[in-house]
Design a protein around this motif. Structure first.
Motif, PDB file in Angstrom:
ATOM      1  N   UNK A   1       4.469  -6.014  16.438  1.00 35.55           N
ATOM      2  CA  UNK A   1       5.702  -5.221  16.509  1.00 35.55           C
ATOM      3  C   UNK A   1       5.439  -3.798  16.973  1.00 35.55           C
ATOM      4  N   UNK A   2       4.170  -3.450  17.156  1.00 36.91           N
ATOM      5  CA  UNK A   2       3.832  -2.130  17.671  1.00 36.91           C
ATOM      6  C   UNK A   2       3.753  -1.036  16.635  1.00 36.91           C
TER       7      UNK A   2
ATOM      8  N   UNK B   1      10.795 -10.539   0.370  1.00 33.58           N
ATOM      9  CA  UNK B   1      11.817 -11.577   0.279  1.00 33.58           C
ATOM     10  C   UNK B   1      13.025 -11.122  -0.520  1.00 33.58           C
ATOM     11  N   UNK B   2      12.777 -10.500  -1.677  1.00 30.07           N
ATOM     12  CA  UNK B   2      13.885 -10.199  -2.583  1.00 30.07           C
ATOM     13  C   UNK B   2      14.381  -8.762  -2.481  1.00 30.07           C
ATOM     14  N   UNK B   3      13.616  -7.876  -1.820  1.00 33.22           N
ATOM     15  CA  UNK B   3      14.034  -6.477  -1.777  1.00 33.22           C
ATOM     16  C   UNK B   3      13.820  -5.817  -0.434  1.00 33.22           C
ATOM     17  N   UNK B   4      14.237  -6.456   0.637  1.00 28.82           N
ATOM     18  CA  UNK B   4      14.026  -5.888   1.966  1.00 28.82           C
ATOM     19  C   UNK B   4      14.627  -4.483   2.115  1.00 28.82           C
ATOM     20  N   UNK B   5      15.852  -4.220   1.646  1.00 31.81           N
ATOM     21  CA  UNK B   5      16.382  -2.848   1.750  1.00 31.81           C
ATOM     22  C   UNK B   5      15.490  -1.823   1.038  1.00 31.81           C
ATOM     23  N   UNK B   6      14.923  -2.216  -0.107  1.00 33.51           N
ATOM     24  CA  UNK B   6      14.037  -1.302  -0.827  1.00 33.51           C
ATOM     25  C   UNK B   6      12.748  -1.064  -0.039  1.00 33.51           C
ATOM     26  N   UNK B   7      12.248  -2.107   0.609  1.00 31.61           N
ATOM     27  CA  UNK B   7      11.044  -1.954   1.437  1.00 31.61           C
ATOM     28  C   UNK B   7      11.303  -0.960   2.571  1.00 31.61           C
ATOM     29  N   UNK B   8      12.429  -1.123   3.248  1.00 32.78           N
ATOM     30  CA  UNK B   8      12.764  -0.228   4.362  1.00 32.78           C
ATOM     31  C   UNK B   8      12.955   1.200   3.863  1.00 32.78           C
ATOM     32  N   UNK B   9      13.653   1.346   2.719  1.00 32.57           N
ATOM     33  CA  UNK B   9      13.892   2.690   2.186  1.00 32.57           C
ATOM     34  C   UNK B   9      12.577   3.365   1.799  1.00 32.57           C
ATOM     35  N   UNK B  10      11.703   2.610   1.161  1.00 32.71           N
ATOM     36  CA  UNK B  10      10.410   3.169   0.775  1.00 32.71           C
ATOM     37  C   UNK B  10       9.567   3.537   1.980  1.00 32.71           C
TER      38      UNK B  10
ATOM     39  N   UNK C   1      10.567  -2.958  12.486  1.00 34.85           N
ATOM     40  CA  UNK C   1      10.436  -3.722  11.238  1.00 34.85           C
ATOM     41  C   UNK C   1      11.612  -4.679  11.056  1.00 34.85           C
ATOM     42  N   UNK C   2      12.830  -4.173  11.289  1.00 36.72           N
ATOM     43  CA  UNK C   2      14.006  -5.032  11.140  1.00 36.72           C
ATOM     44  C   UNK C   2      13.981  -6.186  12.134  1.00 36.72           C
ATOM     45  N   UNK C   3      13.440  -5.928  13.327  1.00 38.62           N
ATOM     46  CA  UNK C   3      13.326  -7.000  14.303  1.00 38.62           C
ATOM     47  C   UNK C   3      12.316  -8.053  13.885  1.00 38.62           C
ATOM     48  N   UNK C   4      11.301  -7.616  13.142  1.00 35.12           N
ATOM     49  CA  UNK C   4      10.271  -8.550  12.683  1.00 35.12           C
ATOM     50  C   UNK C   4      10.590  -9.164  11.334  1.00 35.12           C
ATOM     51  N   UNK C   5      11.750  -8.818  10.770  1.00 35.34           N
ATOM     52  CA  UNK C   5      12.089  -9.291   9.417  1.00 35.34           C
ATOM     53  C   UNK C   5      11.997 -10.808   9.264  1.00 35.34           C
ATOM     54  N   UNK C   6      12.578 -11.602  10.172  1.00 34.28           N
ATOM     55  CA  UNK C   6      12.486 -13.065   9.985  1.00 34.28           C
ATOM     56  C   UNK C   6      11.045 -13.566   9.937  1.00 34.28           C
ATOM     57  N   UNK C   7      10.203 -13.022  10.822  1.00 35.28           N
ATOM     58  CA  UNK C   7       8.811 -13.476  10.854  1.00 35.28           C
ATOM     59  C   UNK C   7       8.073 -13.056   9.582  1.00 35.28           C
ATOM     60  N   UNK C   8       8.323 -11.822   9.126  1.00 38.50           N
ATOM     61  CA  UNK C   8       7.655 -11.338   7.915  1.00 38.50           C
ATOM     62  C   UNK C   8       8.090 -12.149   6.703  1.00 38.50           C
ATOM     63  N   UNK C   9       9.392 -12.370   6.566  1.00 41.10           N
ATOM     64  CA  UNK C   9       9.885 -13.121   5.402  1.00 41.10           C
ATOM     65  C   UNK C   9       9.448 -14.581   5.465  1.00 41.10           C
ATOM     66  N   UNK C  10       9.363 -15.135   6.666  1.00 38.70           N
ATOM     67  CA  UNK C  10       8.871 -16.503   6.778  1.00 38.70           C
ATOM     68  C   UNK C  10       7.422 -16.618   6.331  1.00 38.70           C
TER      69      UNK C  10
END
Length: 574
Positions: free
Chosen positions: A459-460, A478-487, A509-518
């Motif tokens: 993702x660069x 998986x359970x706290x993506x908004x918290x991860x982004x905020x942190x 990061x948001x673009x890679x969210x599906x791959x990361x959560x998978x």
């Protein structure tokens, strides 16, 4: 045996039975509620692996660490007072759970509820045994009490599933707490039932047996603090790792305290646990399998709750159905298991039960976990056959382990042997989610590191940013993506990164969210596969060990004449 002493003013025998049966049903309901709700807790509270483990495990810790002392206190000061206290604590714990806004409050609620249930389990049994002096009538009363305990375990997942389904607000956005509001109704229902129990308890008969009873305060304190320290270390290791200084310090403190407990128990005239019991090889083996076998059961329960509800995002009512198949056999097969224990060598019943539990663990370890069914994950219905096998094995073992234990000791040791076996069995229940989560989340984190680094690199993201994100546990993605982004945003800004660069990294990061959560789900799924495998191996060892326990001893009591503790079943769930 000392005589039971009714309090002045008497009380209603009928109210005593109603209160006792309601108490054990309620205690088991509140004990088993998180079993169907762990996935919901992960989603609503955005909790870490350690937080989820505390929610699941702290209830049983409250039961285990004080259970031997509650019986003594009831004998000394009156069991009715303890029943009222247990009902009051259950109300407080259930209401606090229903209103909990964050993980920490939910953990506190579970701790309070666990202490309340820890009172209700033994005191409810003692009260009805005290007013039923005839051995045969007492055996029937105890069997009925055990039936209500099992009924609570069946009601709980149904209640969790129905309330989550009926009271959830449809159409809420993901992450909106209201989308998960339905589960809170289940705890309000539990609080209401506890209030009814409180009123029933006021009309119940009191009893006590203070002769020769004394509270072992040094033993109770060192046992409680030692177990809590050891369990705290294990839970903390879920997120921090076993090499963290706080984890090592807690293990050292736990070992010292438990060593001091053994020293105290070997010297006090009225110990909580008679250590001489463990000089008997057959009893020692039974004590070991009481811990290992029940660990295997609860490890599978906890793993199923998180893997199916939290990782696969299965609706709560479906998870509730699965837990009915886990808990239901213990209720349905009560007469069958009772007949088997009375007409066959109990050790063979125990061995067969552990063998079935082992088969369930091995079966489940082959399932693909961590992916929602819609994206190719294992269908939730596929869990029904192995979980029904697990429930059947549990039905065969949960009562018969005490029957086997009392067959290995002299008649004068039966009461202490059964109480100690119950303690060891409950310790196994407490260890199930604690050790199971430590295995699952540590394995998941190690497996997640490599794919996460590859995804972030692709993702660069700069190496420094990727390094910071690699410290986050996979469950948080998986359970706290908004918290991860905020942190991440806060840390990047604090490091002096230009706002444009921060926005660019967040977009990546948001673009890679599906791959990361998978990758996170797949890694944790393999972690829970490992737990299932460990549970299967542990249950296999338990089955093998029981083969070395002798059959019915000539010194053992005839069926139906055991002490109340000896004939009792124990809580299970979560």
């Amino acid at each position: 045996m000392s005589q039971n002493m009714p309090t002045a003013g008497g009380g209603s025998v009928r109210a005593t039975f109603l209160a006792a049966y309601s108490a054990v049903t309620l205690a088991q309901m509140t004990n088993a509620l998180p079993g169907a709700l762990n996935g919901t807790f992960a989603a609503e509270f955005h909790t870490s692996g350690a937080g989820l483990t505390w929610i699941a495990g702290v209830f049983m810790i409250g039961v285990v660490v004080f259970e031997l002392s509650w019986g003594v206190l009831g004998d000394l000061f009156g069991r009715k007072k303890l029943l009222l206290a247990g009902a009051g604590l259950t109300i407080a714990g259930a209401v606090l759970a229903a209103l909990a806004p964050v993980t920490g409050v939910m953990i506190a609620a579970q701790a309070i509820g666990g202490i309340g249930a820890g009172i209700l389990f033994p005191i409810s049994l003692s009260m009805i045994a005290a007013i039923t002096p005839d051995p045969r009538a007492r055996a029937k009363v105890i069997a009925t009490w055990a039936g209500f305990l099992s009924l609570g375990a069946v009601i709980s997942p149904v209640l969790a599933g129905l309330t989550s389904q009926l009271f959830t607000i449809p159409g809420a956005a993901p992450g909106d707490p209201n989308i998960y509001s339905g589960w809170r109704v289940a705890y309000f229902v539990a609080a209401g039932l506890a209030a009814v129990l409180l009123l029933l308890s006021l009309k119940a008969q009191d009893s006590a047996a203070p002769q020769g009873r004394k509270l072992d305060l040094p033993g109770q304190a060192t046992l409680a603090l030692g177990l809590i320290a050891a369990l705290f270390a294990t839970v903390t290791a879920v997120d921090s790792g076993f090499g963290a200084p706080v984890v090592i310090a807690a293990y050292v403190a736990g070992a010292l305290l438990l060593g001091l407990f053994i020293l105290i128990e070997s010297r006090t005239p009225q110990p909580l646990i008679h250590l001489s019991l463990f000089k008997n090889r057959a009893y020692s083996i039974t004590g070991i399998v009481a811990v290992t076998g029940m660990f295997a059961f609860l490890a599978v329960c906890f793993s199923t709750s998180v893997a199916v509800g939290g990782l696969a995002l299965t609706e709560t009512w479906k998870v509730g159905v699965l837990f009915v198949f886990i808990q239901g056999p213990a209720f349905i097969f009560i007469p069958v298991v009772g007949w088997l224990i009375h007409h066959a060598a109990p050790r063979w019943v125990l061995t067969a039960g552990f063998a079935l539990m082992a088969a369930a663990g091995y079966w489940l370890s082959g399932f693909s976990l961590g992916t929602p069914e819609a994206f190719g994950g294992t269908p939730w219905t596929a869990f029904i056959p192995p979980l029904a096998l697990l429930g059947t094995g549990f039905a065969l073992t949960v009562g018969s382990v005490t029957a086997v234990a009392i067959n290995t000791v002299a008649p004068q040791e039966i009461g202490m042997a059964s109480a100690t076996t119950n303690l060891l069995r409950d310790l196994g229940f407490a260890l199930g989610p604690v050790i199971g989560s430590a295995i699952a989340f540590s394995v998941g984190a190690s497996l997640f590191a490599a794919p996460l680094a590859g995804i972030l690199g692709g993702a660069g993201l700069p190496a420094e940013a990727a390094e910071g994100l690699s410290q986050i546990p996979p469950l948080a993605f998986l359970s706290g993506w908004p918290d991860v982004i905020a942190g991440f945003t806060g840390q990047a800004a604090a490091s002096g990164a230009p706002q444009a660069a921060v926005d660019s990294m967040v977009q990546a990061l948001n673009g890679a969210q599906p791959a990361i959560q998978g990758a996170a789900g797949s890694s944790l799924g393999q972690g829970f596969q490992t737990v299932y495998l460990v549970a299967g191996i542990t249950a296999t060892i338990s089955a093998i060990l029981t083969l070395f326990v002798p059959g019915r001893s000539s010194s053992a009591p005839a069926p139906g004449t055991e002490t109340p503790a000896a004939a009792a079943t124990v809580p299970a769930g979560s």
